[in-house]
Design an enzyme around this catalytic site. Sequence first.
Site, PDB file in Angstrom:
ATOM      1  N   ASP A 163       0.806  -1.219   0.000  1.00  0.00           N
ATOM      2  CA  ASP A 163       0.000   0.000   0.000  1.00  0.00           C
ATOM      3  C   ASP A 163       0.838   1.268   0.000  1.00  0.00           C
ATOM      4  O   ASP A 163       1.544   1.562   0.951  1.00  0.00           O
ATOM      5  CB  ASP A 163      -0.921  -0.012   1.218  1.00  0.00           C
ATOM      6  CG  ASP A 163      -1.863  -1.201   1.158  1.00  0.00           C
ATOM      7  OD1 ASP A 163      -2.502  -1.375   0.100  1.00  0.00           O
ATOM      8  OD2 ASP A 163      -1.943  -1.966   2.134  1.00  0.00           O
ATOM      9  N   GLU A 214      19.758 -13.532  -3.414  1.00  0.00           N
ATOM     10  CA  GLU A 214      18.684 -13.704  -4.409  1.00  0.00           C
ATOM     11  C   GLU A 214      18.866 -12.780  -5.622  1.00  0.00           C
ATOM     12  O   GLU A 214      18.402 -13.083  -6.715  1.00  0.00           O
ATOM     13  CB  GLU A 214      17.317 -13.447  -3.762  1.00  0.00           C
ATOM     14  CG  GLU A 214      17.168 -12.034  -3.192  1.00  0.00           C
ATOM     15  CD  GLU A 214      15.829 -11.773  -2.521  1.00  0.00           C
ATOM     16  OE1 GLU A 214      14.951 -12.650  -2.529  1.00  0.00           O
ATOM     17  OE2 GLU A 214      15.673 -10.659  -1.982  1.00  0.00           O
ATOM     18  N   MET A 251      17.966 -13.854   1.108  1.00  0.00           N
ATOM     19  CA  MET A 251      17.297 -12.638   0.638  1.00  0.00           C
ATOM     20  C   MET A 251      18.283 -11.463   0.567  1.00  0.00           C
ATOM     21  O   MET A 251      19.483 -11.646   0.710  1.00  0.00           O
ATOM     22  CB  MET A 251      16.126 -12.309   1.549  1.00  0.00           C
ATOM     23  CG  MET A 251      14.906 -13.183   1.316  1.00  0.00           C
ATOM     24  SD  MET A 251      13.548 -12.627   2.378  1.00  0.00           S
ATOM     25  CE  MET A 251      12.188 -13.541   1.668  1.00  0.00           C
ATOM     26  N   ARG A 290      17.333  -8.574  -1.648  1.00  0.00           N
ATOM     27  CA  ARG A 290      16.917  -7.798  -2.814  1.00  0.00           C
ATOM     28  C   ARG A 290      18.134  -7.429  -3.666  1.00  0.00           C
ATOM     29  O   ARG A 290      18.861  -8.325  -4.041  1.00  0.00           O
ATOM     30  CB  ARG A 290      16.147  -6.560  -2.364  1.00  0.00           C
ATOM     31  CG  ARG A 290      14.917  -6.298  -3.225  1.00  0.00           C
ATOM     32  CD  ARG A 290      14.199  -5.073  -2.779  1.00  0.00           C
ATOM     33  NE  ARG A 290      13.316  -5.346  -1.676  1.00  0.00           N
ATOM     34  CZ  ARG A 290      12.007  -5.581  -1.788  1.00  0.00           C
ATOM     35  NH1 ARG A 290      11.456  -5.574  -2.965  1.00  0.00           N
ATOM     36  NH2 ARG A 290      11.267  -5.807  -0.737  1.00  0.00           N
ATOM     37  N   ILE A 327      15.655  -6.170   6.758  1.00  0.00           N
ATOM     38  CA  ILE A 327      16.686  -7.200   6.894  1.00  0.00           C
ATOM     39  C   ILE A 327      17.774  -7.005   5.836  1.00  0.00           C
ATOM     40  O   ILE A 327      18.876  -7.507   5.991  1.00  0.00           O
ATOM     41  CB  ILE A 327      16.118  -8.638   6.779  1.00  0.00           C
ATOM     42  CG1 ILE A 327      15.485  -8.881   5.416  1.00  0.00           C
ATOM     43  CG2 ILE A 327      15.163  -8.949   7.915  1.00  0.00           C
ATOM     44  CD1 ILE A 327      15.274 -10.357   5.091  1.00  0.00           C
ATOM     45  N   ASP A 328      17.446  -6.267   4.749  1.00  0.00           N
ATOM     46  CA  ASP A 328      18.388  -6.151   3.630  1.00  0.00           C
ATOM     47  C   ASP A 328      19.581  -5.236   3.947  1.00  0.00           C
ATOM     48  O   ASP A 328      20.592  -5.273   3.252  1.00  0.00           O
ATOM     49  CB  ASP A 328      17.682  -5.608   2.389  1.00  0.00           C
ATOM     50  CG  ASP A 328      16.477  -6.444   1.986  1.00  0.00           C
ATOM     51  OD1 ASP A 328      16.443  -7.641   2.330  1.00  0.00           O
ATOM     52  OD2 ASP A 328      15.565  -5.898   1.324  1.00  0.00           O
ATOM     53  N   ARG A 384      13.057 -13.483   8.040  1.00  0.00           N
ATOM     54  CA  ARG A 384      12.294 -12.327   8.552  1.00  0.00           C
ATOM     55  C   ARG A 384      11.577 -12.645   9.864  1.00  0.00           C
ATOM     56  O   ARG A 384      11.026 -11.737  10.498  1.00  0.00           O
ATOM     57  CB  ARG A 384      11.260 -11.913   7.497  1.00  0.00           C
ATOM     58  CG  ARG A 384      11.872 -11.409   6.191  1.00  0.00           C
ATOM     59  CD  ARG A 384      11.254 -10.114   5.755  1.00  0.00           C
ATOM     60  NE  ARG A 384       9.839 -10.188   5.571  1.00  0.00           N
ATOM     61  CZ  ARG A 384       9.205 -10.150   4.394  1.00  0.00           C
ATOM     62  NH1 ARG A 384       9.918 -10.047   3.294  1.00  0.00           N
ATOM     63  NH2 ARG A 384       7.907 -10.186   4.327  1.00  0.00           N
ATOM     64  N   GLY A 419      11.194   0.501   5.467  1.00  0.00           N
ATOM     65  CA  GLY A 419      12.336   0.555   4.564  1.00  0.00           C
ATOM     66  C   GLY A 419      12.192   1.720   3.589  1.00  0.00           C
ATOM     67  O   GLY A 419      11.426   2.660   3.833  1.00  0.00           O
ATOM     68  N   ASP A 420      12.884   1.615   2.471  1.00  0.00           N
ATOM     69  CA  ASP A 420      12.940   2.762   1.557  1.00  0.00           C
ATOM     70  C   ASP A 420      11.557   3.209   1.061  1.00  0.00           C
ATOM     71  O   ASP A 420      11.299   4.409   0.967  1.00  0.00           O
ATOM     72  CB  ASP A 420      13.862   2.439   0.367  1.00  0.00           C
ATOM     73  CG  ASP A 420      14.232   3.688  -0.403  1.00  0.00           C
ATOM     74  OD1 ASP A 420      14.836   4.591   0.212  1.00  0.00           O
ATOM     75  OD2 ASP A 420      13.875   3.789  -1.590  1.00  0.00           O
TER      76      ASP A 420
HETATM   77  O1  F6P Z   1      12.971  -6.300   1.766  1.00  0.00           O
HETATM   78  C1  F6P Z   1      12.846  -7.443   2.547  1.00  0.00           C
HETATM   79  C2  F6P Z   1      12.605  -8.657   1.686  1.00  0.00           C
HETATM   80  O2  F6P Z   1      12.523  -9.785   2.541  1.00  0.00           O
HETATM   81  C3  F6P Z   1      13.636  -8.880   0.600  1.00  0.00           C
HETATM   82  O3  F6P Z   1      14.851  -9.405   1.076  1.00  0.00           O
HETATM   83  C4  F6P Z   1      12.886  -9.800  -0.326  1.00  0.00           C
HETATM   84  O4  F6P Z   1      13.361  -9.686  -1.647  1.00  0.00           O
HETATM   85  C5  F6P Z   1      11.461  -9.289  -0.234  1.00  0.00           C
HETATM   86  O5  F6P Z   1      11.372  -8.559   0.985  1.00  0.00           O
HETATM   87  C6  F6P Z   1      10.416 -10.372  -0.260  1.00  0.00           C
HETATM   88  O6  F6P Z   1       9.155  -9.798  -0.224  1.00  0.00           O
HETATM   89  P1  F6P Z   1       7.798 -10.641   0.004  1.00  0.00           P
HETATM   90  O7  F6P Z   1       7.610 -10.808   1.480  1.00  0.00           O
HETATM   91  O8  F6P Z   1       6.742  -9.814  -0.605  1.00  0.00           O
HETATM   92  O9  F6P Z   1       7.994 -11.963  -0.667  1.00  0.00           O
END
Ligand code: F6P
Length: 361
Positions: A76, A235, A182, A184, A139-140, A288, A115-116
Amino acid sequence: MVKRIGVLTGGGDCPGLNAVLRAVVKTAMMKYQYKVIGYRDGYRGLVMNDFMEFKAGDVSGILDKGGTILGTSNRDNPFNFRVENNGKVEYVDMSDKVVENVKAHGIDCLVLIGGDGTLTSARDFARKGLNVVGIPKTIDNDLSATDTTFGFMTAVDTATDAIDKLHSTAESHHRVMILEVMGRYAGWIALASGIAGGADVILIPEIAYDIGKVSEKILERAASGKHFSIVVAAEGAKSTDGEIVISKVVNDSPDPIRLGGIGNRIAEGIEKLTGIETRVTVLGHLQRGGHPNPYDRILSTRYGVRAVELASEGKFGLMVSLQGDSITSVSLEDAVGKLKTVPAEGELVQIAKSVGVSFGD
Ligand code: F6P
């Protein structure tokens, strides 16, 4: 004079969110006698006016709990909000409605934790005249204006524990074991856990890998009597041809690309080039979840307390930040839109190379 604070948690969940909420609510209520409103499910609560007023006991017993008692959403965006009218989906700028709601409820300051994406909207609300303080979560660890985001160290603990466990099967079965983590577009989790877990190969988005070089490293180890190898792949790791692996596109998300699948891609290449049995573990959302580690509990508490102090000092449009050993603050204008990625020639990469880690370059 601040009397009433609104707080929300936005974006993906992350270890330490509840610890931050606890620090914000306790500091606001006990130190300053403010009232605190919690908006549910990130910006959705702010747009839909879905909130609760915190009572003294609401944040008891949550310091060590994963997730967020307020709920969250990484879909959102209040400046481009999905609404459905008679089955027709539209994206509408709801920010004026948010400003109206916040003023109507007498909220003197919004503490926005995320986050951002969440913090970019925080900046945009500050531009619209709302009193806002941001707290950096992910976490990134990819936010440029703070040394460390809360949640990162716990994710690194989880990934390191996984590498330690994968060593058992790697060594016993003489296999290559790949751990996909993870992060990103930043390789921090892979790099930190790879070093801590003694990985042989670490693949990160910041250093393009050549599968031939990755395989050479594994064959060299086999030739020297080490008949197993551990590969940690972020990833977002990229091969020299620039390819990244996408698992799905979430169309109604502000950041629709979901990465994933690099582990299997690399495994195919390694088996083909080395002939060694190769298995993949995708760590996914385990990174997470669960209890924040002590480092993250302390950092979250420091961030939460400082955010309320800034509000009490009438200092807004800021994000709390860790710089060295100190908690300080930076302008939200300078805090967003710039990814903090791993410096390819930086000290951590160099020390990893010194102890024999291959980045496939
Ligand atoms: O930004 C945190 C993160 O866990 C990333 O490391 C990962 O790419 C993404 O969110 C995954 O998002 P979702 O929970 O929508 O799968």
